[in-house]
Structures are given as C-alpha cells and as structure tokens.
Design an enzyme around this catalytic site. Structure first.
Site, mmCIF file in Angstrom:
data_model
loop_
_atom_site.group_PDB
_atom_site.id
_atom_site.type_symbol
_atom_site.label_atom_id
_atom_site.label_comp_id
_atom_site.label_asym_id
_atom_site.label_seq_id
_atom_site.Cartn_x
_atom_site.Cartn_y
_atom_site.Cartn_z
ATOM 1 N N HIS A 157 0.933 -1.139 -0.059
ATOM 2 C CA HIS A 157 0.100 0.017 -0.214
ATOM 3 C C HIS A 157 0.973 1.144 0.041
ATOM 4 C CE1 HIS A 157 -2.717 2.889 1.710
ATOM 5 N NE2 HIS A 157 -3.871 2.209 1.235
ATOM 6 N N ASP A 179 3.055 -4.033 8.133
ATOM 7 C CA ASP A 179 1.690 -3.298 8.127
ATOM 8 C C ASP A 179 0.848 -4.655 8.193
ATOM 9 O OD1 ASP A 179 -0.493 -2.054 7.267
ATOM 10 O OD2 ASP A 179 0.038 -1.308 5.392
ATOM 11 N N GLN A 229 -4.567 -5.235 7.005
ATOM 12 C CA GLN A 229 -5.492 -6.266 6.356
ATOM 13 C C GLN A 229 -5.294 -7.720 7.245
ATOM 14 O OE1 GLN A 229 -7.690 -5.580 4.256
ATOM 15 N NE2 GLN A 229 -6.984 -3.332 3.723
ATOM 16 N N LYS A 286 -10.667 -0.891 10.008
ATOM 17 C CA LYS A 286 -10.980 -2.371 9.319
ATOM 18 C C LYS A 286 -11.333 -3.367 10.176
ATOM 19 C CE LYS A 286 -7.460 -0.516 5.918
ATOM 20 N NZ LYS A 286 -8.425 -0.250 4.928
#
Length: 419
Positions: free
Chosen positions: A136, A213, A216, A239
């Site tokens: 990302h 990261d 997700q 999220k």
C-alpha cells in the site's frame, strides 16, 4: 447460469450462524437504489456492530471529557476508557507490555511515526529501505519522503505472477546498506498472506529491523507479534469493526526508548521550559494532543465483539466465502483474476475483458453492490500487472453465500450492458 449446489449455512452445520451475526450490524439492513445492500468493500473499511456504535454514543452521552488532564470523575472515566483500549489492544496482538503500544489515528500515522522518529535520524547517503512490490502507498511514500532527505534509497522486492512475494529475492536484497525492511502482512489488493515469521527471522540474523503493516491481517486472523518476531507492527481500527481515526503501533521497547517524538504538544512531556523540554516515557511520548477518545472506546467494544465471535469459526466462514466467490467468478467469460496465492485472506481483485473497472463498479452500485474500483493505493502493483485499475471484492464474516450469488448475477447483468 444457476449457481453450483451448496448447503445452506446454519449454526449447527457450520458452527457459525451468519444470519445471527448480520443482525448485529445495523447498516447491513439498508437498501441502495431500491436493492438490498451487498457490502463487499471490507478491505476499505468494515461495518460496525451495534455494540461499537453504542460505545461511541455512550462516551459522548455519559463520559465526555479529555484524558489525563483532570481529576474529576468524567476525566477519570475518559482516561480509563482510553487506557483500557491500550490494554485490550496489547492483549489482542500479544504484545509483551502495554507500554510498547502507541495509540495512533491508524496504520498510516503509525508507519509515519517509524519513518520520522526511527528511520530518518539513522539514515545517510548510501543506505536503503527495503519494501515490496505489493505494498500500500502508506508503506511506500513515507520511506520515499525520509530517504529523499538523507540520500538513501528505497528498494522493492519482487512478486511473481500468482501475487506471491519471491521470498528468496527479498532475502537476497537484505544487504548491509538496508537499515529497515517493510512488508504487508496481507496485501490489500491480492489478499496474499506473506510469511512474516520467516522474513523476520532472516532480518534478525542480519540485524535489520522489520516493520509489518498489519492493517489487512488483524481483521481476519489472530496476530501474535512475539511469535512473528518483527520489530514494528502497525494496524488500523476502522478495518477491524472499530471507528475511523483509530489504530496503533507496536514496537519493541528498545526501539521506542531510542526514538525522538514525531509530534510535539501537550501530554507528551514531563516538563517544558524555554531552555528545553523533557519528554514523557513511551508510549505517551508519541501521543501529543487530544486523541480520538470516543473512537478508542469503540475499539474496546470491537475487541469484545471479536472475542465473543471466536476467530476459528470466523476464519473458517471467511475462507469458505473466499473459495465459493472465487469459484463463482470463474464462471464469467473474460474474467482475469489478480492474486492466486496459496494462502489468502478474503480479497478478490479482477477485471472482465472489454470493460473498465470503474464502469463496472458504478453499474454494480445501481444493483446495490458496493465494491472497490481503482488502483487501491497500490500503483506499483498495478504497474506490475500492466493494468491501470482492478475491481476488488473484499469479504467479511457477516457476508453470505447468497450475497455472492447475487453479486455474480449482478456482474453478469452489467457485463452485458457494457459489451
């Protein structure tokens, strides 16, 4: 075409009662353009269960005050909610200590904190930061900004046609000039799960810190930062059922202790004089100003919801949704899938020959289907696949097999309109 035969999911058969779960999410009851909403944009942001909404409402109705600034009852209650969220998040990712968890506005702020407070003071000309092709922009642009100031460079480890990181090349690129390595736990475009534990082990052997990261990953799988072996782990709340403007950075104690503040202001200090300032100990050293207190009250409720749900049943259902949706989508003529990794979370990116992703998404919205179109903040990944954009359907545990069927039939309908 009729959908393939499948059993109806019930609590007894699957161990996961999706219809009961859906009742906890008020927004899933609404219609869009006169059609029942099918929300397949969960990698962008998740919907919020009633308990989270009520927790935010209750904060403003019953406890609204600033944190760490008052000895009155409301101030103490607000502080208890805020610091309680830190405790809960630290437990959720198995951090060794609550004092290793910095509360942030999300993963982007968390990564920028590492970029400016950890990397920038340590970089010099000739140094490098290693990332990957699937990242990302939030795990690319901060590194470009700090390397541009220092004469260092950013290197990217390649992926293969399946959308999997070429691990051997990543390891080969861990050369002495690399001062920090960065990788997504799960790709926001491909759903690919990266072998973080192996990458962390190889980084550790070379004395190179690894930032992950986890934006997700945390919504879909249990995370144990100690078992992963990384040095920094960034993730975002919105999220994972929580309000927007929430997130955290976990970092090893020794790194936080050696980092200077990124933001300056109130509550991150011990004493301020014009001759100089003495900063607070981590993590408060990195939490200047008034935080999103209501949002962190909501994140506590989100973690309560996950605990009641159970990750094992949730993950099993999401993987079933992923397999079924992939099977159904393959029925469509001219479909090209992006990302067929052996280990995936429920994210499916694709194109249909002869159509544009944005056109498909616009027409799908008229059918009540919410999906994402565009580059998904991953331009280098789009360049790798040679496309300007994809359509992305990202699923969550509150989605159903019936929604997948309706989505595929809607795609079939709008495809005919465009071709």
């Amino acid at each position: 075409m009729s959908p393939p035969s499948r059993p109806v999911a019930t609590a007894g058969e699957s161990g996961f009662d999706v219809m009961r779960v859906r009742a906890d999410f008020p927004l899933l009851e609404r219609s869009v353009h006169g059609k029942p909403l099918i929300y397949f944009d969960n990698a962008n942001t998740s919907q919020k269960p009633r308990g989270v909404i009520e927790a935010v409402d209750a904060f403003y109705r019953e406890h609204n005050a600033n944190v760490s600034r008052a000895v009155h009852t409301l101030g103490e209650e607000a502080t208890e909610l805020y610091e309680g969220a830190r405790d809960r998040l630290a437990q959720h990712i198995h951090a060794p200590s609550r004092d290793e968890l910095v509360l942030t506005s999300g993963a982007t702020q968390a990564i920028n904190l590492v970029a400016y407070s950890y990397a920038l003071p340590r970089l010099k000309a000739g140094d490098a930061i290693l990332t990957t092709t699937m990242e990302h922009h939030a795990n690319i642009v901060p590194w470009q900004l700090v390397t541009a100031r220092t004469g260092a460079t950013v290197k990217a480890a390649p992926i293969d046609a399946r959308g999997e990181l070429i691990v051997e090349r990543f390891i080969d690129l861990l050369t002495p000039e690399v001062k920090l390595a960065c990788v997504a736990h799960v790709s926001n475009v491909l759903g690919t799960v990266n072998p973080v534990r192996k990458l962390a082990r190889e980084c550790r052997r070379r004395g190179i810190p690894l930032l992950v990261d986890g934006s997700q990953a945390v919504p879909h799988r249990p995370v144990d930062v100690q078992a992963l072996g990384c040095d920094f782990y960034a993730f975002t709340g919105h999220k994972m059922l929580a309000p927007t403007g929430t997130g955290a950075l976990w970092a090893r104690r020794e790194h936080l202790a050696a980092m200077e503040p990124f933001f300056g202001g109130g509550e991150m200090i011990r004493e301020v004089r014009f001759s100089g300032t003495v900063f607070a100990d981590p993590p408060h050293r990195f939490e200047a100003g008034t935080p999103n207190i209501a949002g962190f009250a909501g994140i506590g409720a989100a973690l309560d919801y996950y605990a009641g749900l159970g990750f094992a049943a949730m993950r099993s259902w999401e993987q079933r949704l992923l397999a079924y949706a992939t099977e159904r989508l393959r029925e469509l003529p001219g479909l090209r899938l992006f990302g067929e990794a052996r280990e995936k979370e429920p994210v499916i990116s694709f194109l249909i020959e002869g159509t544009q992703a944005t056109d498909l998404a616009t027409l799908l919205d008229l059918e009540g289907v919410a999906v994402r179109s565009g580059h998904h903040c991953a331009h280098p990944l789009m360049q790798f696949f040679g496309v300007p954009a994809t359509l992305r359907a990202s699923l969550a545990f509150y989605n159903t097999l019936e929604e997948v069927d309706a989505f595929v039939e809607a795609l079939r309908k709008v495809r005919k309109l465009l071709l």
